[in-house]
Design a protein around this motif. Structure first.
Motif, PDB file in Angstrom:
ATOM      1  N   VAL A  75       0.861  -1.179   0.000  1.00  0.00           N
ATOM      2  CA  VAL A  75       0.000   0.000   0.000  1.00  0.00           C
ATOM      3  C   VAL A  75       0.900   1.232   0.000  1.00  0.00           C
ATOM      4  CG1 VAL A  75      -1.673   1.348   1.355  1.00  0.00           C
ATOM      5  CG2 VAL A  75      -1.906  -1.145   1.185  1.00  0.00           C
ATOM      6  N   HIS A  76       0.532   2.209  -0.810  1.00  0.00           N
ATOM      7  CA  HIS A  76       1.300   3.457  -0.926  1.00  0.00           C
ATOM      8  C   HIS A  76       0.518   4.621  -0.338  1.00  0.00           C
ATOM      9  CE1 HIS A  76       4.411   2.063  -3.827  1.00  0.00           C
ATOM     10  NE2 HIS A  76       3.498   1.128  -4.012  1.00  0.00           N
ATOM     11  N   LEU A  77       1.214   5.503   0.357  1.00  0.00           N
ATOM     12  CA  LEU A  77       0.665   6.792   0.740  1.00  0.00           C
ATOM     13  C   LEU A  77       1.067   7.759  -0.364  1.00  0.00           C
ATOM     14  CD1 LEU A  77      -0.766   8.703   2.704  1.00  0.00           C
ATOM     15  CD2 LEU A  77       1.461   9.056   3.826  1.00  0.00           C
ATOM     16  N   MET A  78       0.083   8.304  -1.049  1.00  0.00           N
ATOM     17  CA  MET A  78       0.315   9.126  -2.231  1.00  0.00           C
ATOM     18  C   MET A  78      -0.030  10.588  -1.965  1.00  0.00           C
ATOM     19  SD  MET A  78       1.252   6.739  -4.372  1.00  0.00           S
ATOM     20  CE  MET A  78       1.157   7.503  -5.991  1.00  0.00           C
ATOM     21  N   ARG A  79       0.758  11.448  -2.590  1.00  0.00           N
ATOM     22  CA  ARG A  79       0.504  12.884  -2.554  1.00  0.00           C
ATOM     23  C   ARG A  79       0.072  13.334  -3.938  1.00  0.00           C
ATOM     24  NH1 ARG A  79       4.635  17.733  -0.680  1.00  0.00           N
ATOM     25  NH2 ARG A  79       3.112  19.414  -0.938  1.00  0.00           N
ATOM     26  N   SER A  80      -1.006  14.115  -4.000  1.00  0.00           N
ATOM     27  CA  SER A  80      -1.495  14.673  -5.267  1.00  0.00           C
ATOM     28  C   SER A  80      -0.844  16.009  -5.516  1.00  0.00           C
ATOM     29  CB  SER A  80      -3.008  14.916  -5.206  1.00  0.00           C
ATOM     30  OG  SER A  80      -3.708  13.744  -5.035  1.00  0.00           O
ATOM     31  N   HIS A  81      -0.332  16.181  -6.710  1.00  0.00           N
ATOM     32  CA  HIS A  81       0.125  17.477  -7.212  1.00  0.00           C
ATOM     33  C   HIS A  81      -0.851  17.809  -8.337  1.00  0.00           C
ATOM     34  CE1 HIS A  81       3.955  17.354  -4.978  1.00  0.00           C
ATOM     35  NE2 HIS A  81       3.940  16.064  -5.254  1.00  0.00           N
ATOM     36  N   LEU A  82      -1.709  18.790  -8.110  1.00  0.00           N
ATOM     37  CA  LEU A  82      -2.827  19.019  -9.020  1.00  0.00           C
ATOM     38  C   LEU A  82      -2.452  19.619 -10.358  1.00  0.00           C
ATOM     39  CD1 LEU A  82      -5.578  19.996  -6.450  1.00  0.00           C
ATOM     40  CD2 LEU A  82      -5.082  17.771  -7.495  1.00  0.00           C
ATOM     41  N   GLY A  83      -1.251  20.141 -10.496  1.00  0.00           N
ATOM     42  CA  GLY A  83      -0.748  20.525 -11.814  1.00  0.00           C
ATOM     43  C   GLY A  83      -1.404  21.747 -12.398  1.00  0.00           C
ATOM     44  N   PRO A  84      -1.517  21.870 -13.720  1.00  0.00           N
ATOM     45  CA  PRO A  84      -1.327  20.785 -14.672  1.00  0.00           C
ATOM     46  C   PRO A  84       0.146  20.514 -14.985  1.00  0.00           C
ATOM     47  CG  PRO A  84      -2.055  22.772 -15.846  1.00  0.00           C
ATOM     48  CD  PRO A  84      -1.922  23.124 -14.382  1.00  0.00           C
ATOM     49  N   PRO A  85       0.466  19.313 -15.350  1.00  0.00           N
ATOM     50  CA  PRO A  85      -0.406  18.142 -15.337  1.00  0.00           C
ATOM     51  C   PRO A  85      -0.516  17.569 -13.928  1.00  0.00           C
ATOM     52  CG  PRO A  85       1.764  17.478 -16.045  1.00  0.00           C
ATOM     53  CD  PRO A  85       1.817  18.971 -15.847  1.00  0.00           C
ATOM     54  N   VAL A  86      -1.624  16.853 -13.673  1.00  0.00           N
ATOM     55  CA  VAL A  86      -1.795  16.155 -12.405  1.00  0.00           C
ATOM     56  C   VAL A  86      -0.744  15.057 -12.324  1.00  0.00           C
ATOM     57  CG1 VAL A  86      -3.324  14.634 -11.104  1.00  0.00           C
ATOM     58  CG2 VAL A  86      -4.261  16.624 -12.291  1.00  0.00           C
ATOM     59  N   ARG A  87      -0.123  14.958 -11.161  1.00  0.00           N
ATOM     60  CA  ARG A  87       0.805  13.843 -10.946  1.00  0.00           C
ATOM     61  C   ARG A  87       0.727  13.415  -9.498  1.00  0.00           C
ATOM     62  NH1 ARG A  87       5.660  15.100  -8.562  1.00  0.00           N
ATOM     63  NH2 ARG A  87       6.024  17.319  -8.306  1.00  0.00           N
ATOM     64  N   TYR A  88       1.135  12.169  -9.249  1.00  0.00           N
ATOM     65  CA  TYR A  88       1.093  11.608  -7.906  1.00  0.00           C
ATOM     66  C   TYR A  88       2.487  11.180  -7.498  1.00  0.00           C
ATOM     67  CZ  TYR A  88      -3.870  11.406  -9.005  1.00  0.00           C
ATOM     68  OH  TYR A  88      -5.149  11.737  -9.375  1.00  0.00           O
ATOM     69  N   GLU A  89       2.774  11.355  -6.217  1.00  0.00           N
ATOM     70  CA  GLU A  89       4.080  11.017  -5.668  1.00  0.00           C
ATOM     71  C   GLU A  89       3.868  10.071  -4.487  1.00  0.00           C
ATOM     72  OE1 GLU A  89       7.560  13.483  -3.248  1.00  0.00           O
ATOM     73  OE2 GLU A  89       5.693  14.500  -3.809  1.00  0.00           O
ATOM     74  N   SER A  90       4.587   8.949  -4.484  1.00  0.00           N
ATOM     75  CA  SER A  90       4.517   8.020  -3.362  1.00  0.00           C
ATOM     76  C   SER A  90       5.421   8.540  -2.244  1.00  0.00           C
ATOM     77  CB  SER A  90       4.948   6.621  -3.801  1.00  0.00           C
ATOM     78  OG  SER A  90       4.891   5.728  -2.705  1.00  0.00           O
ATOM     79  N   LEU A  91       4.810   8.847  -1.081  1.00  0.00           N
ATOM     80  CA  LEU A  91       5.564   9.352   0.062  1.00  0.00           C
ATOM     81  C   LEU A  91       6.068   8.224   0.959  1.00  0.00           C
ATOM     82  CD1 LEU A  91       3.358  12.362   1.199  1.00  0.00           C
ATOM     83  CD2 LEU A  91       5.355  12.380  -0.328  1.00  0.00           C
ATOM     84  N   ALA A  92       5.332   7.132   1.001  1.00  0.00           N
ATOM     85  CA  ALA A  92       5.691   5.991   1.842  1.00  0.00           C
ATOM     86  C   ALA A  92       4.977   4.761   1.296  1.00  0.00           C
ATOM     87  CB  ALA A  92       5.281   6.237   3.285  1.00  0.00           C
ATOM     88  N   GLU A  93       5.496   3.609   1.640  1.00  0.00           N
ATOM     89  CA  GLU A  93       4.818   2.371   1.252  1.00  0.00           C
ATOM     90  C   GLU A  93       5.047   1.322   2.320  1.00  0.00           C
ATOM     91  OE1 GLU A  93       7.309  -0.179  -1.787  1.00  0.00           O
ATOM     92  OE2 GLU A  93       7.271   1.902  -2.450  1.00  0.00           O
ATOM     93  N   TRP A  94       4.057   0.423   2.421  1.00  0.00           N
ATOM     94  CA  TRP A  94       4.120  -0.646   3.412  1.00  0.00           C
ATOM     95  C   TRP A  94       3.731  -1.955   2.758  1.00  0.00           C
ATOM     96  CZ3 TRP A  94       1.572   3.987   4.092  1.00  0.00           C
ATOM     97  CH2 TRP A  94       2.202   4.885   4.956  1.00  0.00           C
ATOM     98  N   ALA A  95       4.550  -2.975   2.976  1.00  0.00           N
ATOM     99  CA  ALA A  95       4.249  -4.315   2.477  1.00  0.00           C
ATOM    100  C   ALA A  95       3.315  -5.002   3.463  1.00  0.00           C
ATOM    101  CB  ALA A  95       5.533  -5.120   2.320  1.00  0.00           C
ATOM    102  N   PHE A  96       2.455  -5.851   2.948  1.00  0.00           N
ATOM    103  CA  PHE A  96       1.584  -6.645   3.800  1.00  0.00           C
ATOM    104  C   PHE A  96       2.423  -7.634   4.588  1.00  0.00           C
ATOM    105  CE2 PHE A  96      -1.547  -5.909   0.199  1.00  0.00           C
ATOM    106  CZ  PHE A  96      -2.225  -4.908   0.863  1.00  0.00           C
ATOM    107  N   ALA A  97       1.851  -8.101   5.686  1.00  0.00           N
ATOM    108  CA  ALA A  97       2.504  -9.134   6.493  1.00  0.00           C
ATOM    109  C   ALA A  97       2.525 -10.433   5.691  1.00  0.00           C
ATOM    110  CB  ALA A  97       1.731  -9.328   7.797  1.00  0.00           C
ATOM    111  N   ASP A  98       3.228 -11.419   6.185  1.00  0.00           N
ATOM    112  CA  ASP A  98       3.210 -12.713   5.495  1.00  0.00           C
ATOM    113  C   ASP A  98       1.811 -13.324   5.606  1.00  0.00           C
ATOM    114  OD1 ASP A  98       2.910 -14.066   7.928  1.00  0.00           O
ATOM    115  OD2 ASP A  98       5.058 -14.448   8.117  1.00  0.00           O
ATOM    116  N   GLY A  99       1.590 -14.418   4.935  1.00  0.00           N
ATOM    117  CA  GLY A  99       0.282 -15.073   4.872  1.00  0.00           C
ATOM    118  C   GLY A  99      -0.260 -15.530   6.197  1.00  0.00           C
ATOM    119  N   SER A 100       0.537 -15.561   7.246  1.00  0.00           N
ATOM    120  CA  SER A 100       0.049 -16.019   8.538  1.00  0.00           C
ATOM    121  C   SER A 100      -0.585 -14.900   9.356  1.00  0.00           C
ATOM    122  CB  SER A 100       1.203 -16.646   9.345  1.00  0.00           C
ATOM    123  OG  SER A 100       2.173 -15.642   9.627  1.00  0.00           O
ATOM    124  N   ALA A 101      -0.581 -13.677   8.836  1.00  0.00           N
ATOM    125  CA  ALA A 101      -1.161 -12.549   9.577  1.00  0.00           C
ATOM    126  C   ALA A 101      -2.668 -12.714   9.696  1.00  0.00           C
ATOM    127  CB  ALA A 101      -0.837 -11.239   8.856  1.00  0.00           C
TER     128      ALA A 101
END
Length: 182
Positions: free
Chosen positions: A153-179
């Motif tokens: 999952v990414h935490l995204m920041r919107s830059h409304l532009g123009p042009p509109v663009r998105y920047e990933s500020l942080a990301e988190w991987a899911f836990a393993d399948g046993s979560a």
């Protein structure tokens, strides 16, 4: 900062969606087709978030994401909201994940957390004026994309532009399948 949480689908499944809509892109008056580089599956829209709330938001989102293991999704079908054309997204854990992400953001005091019922989708086009988006969705016919694994999952920041663009500020991987789920 204008923020949201999202899944970023892999290029190969976006290729399938792009091929499915190619005959219509740019050919419908009053419809804007966002750049493929902006395509994402929104889990929660937080609106304007003060920078001071960012550390707590990141902690809460990490906690929410780590409660889930990787799971499969697929794009399936086309539909419309008023003035929006979208591709549907199927996946058993997606709604629970979105609920967890939104709850974490509310606890962090992150802006205008969207309270509408979550409807998983990939936005493909927006109408500037009244356009029959349902007719456009129907004209695209049936669609069923390849399954893909959601794992981050990414935490995204919107830059409304123009042009509109998105920047990933942080990301988190899911836990393993046993979560534990939800």
């Amino acid at each position: 900062m204008r923020l949201f949480a999202a899944l970023l689908p892999p290029e190969e499944v976006l290729d399938e969606v792009e091929r499915a809509i190619a005959a219509h892109v740019g050919r419908v008056d009053g419809v804007r087709w966002p750049s493929r580089e902006t395509w994402h599956v929104t889990l929660g829209f937080f609106g304007e978030v003060p920078e001071r709330a960012l550390p707590e938001l990141e902690v809460r989102l990490a906690r929410a994401v780590h409660r889930y293991g990787p799971f499969e999704l697929a794009f399936a079908g086309f539909g419309a909201f008023p003035r929006v054309l979208w591709a549907g997204v199927t996946g058993d854990s997606l709604v629970r994940l979105a609920d967890s992400v939104r709850a974490g953001a509310r606890r962090a005091g992150a802006g205008e957390t969207d309270s509408k019922r979550f409807h998983p989708h990939l936005t493909l086009a927006r109408a500037r004026t009244k356009v029959d988006m349902k007719g456009l969705a129907e004209s695209l016919g049936e669609f069923s994309g390849s399954a893909w694994g959601a794992s981050t999952v990414h935490l995204m920041r919107s830059h409304l532009g123009p042009p509109v663009r998105y920047e990933s500020l942080a990301e988190w991987a899911f836990a393993d399948g046993s979560a534990k789920w939800g």
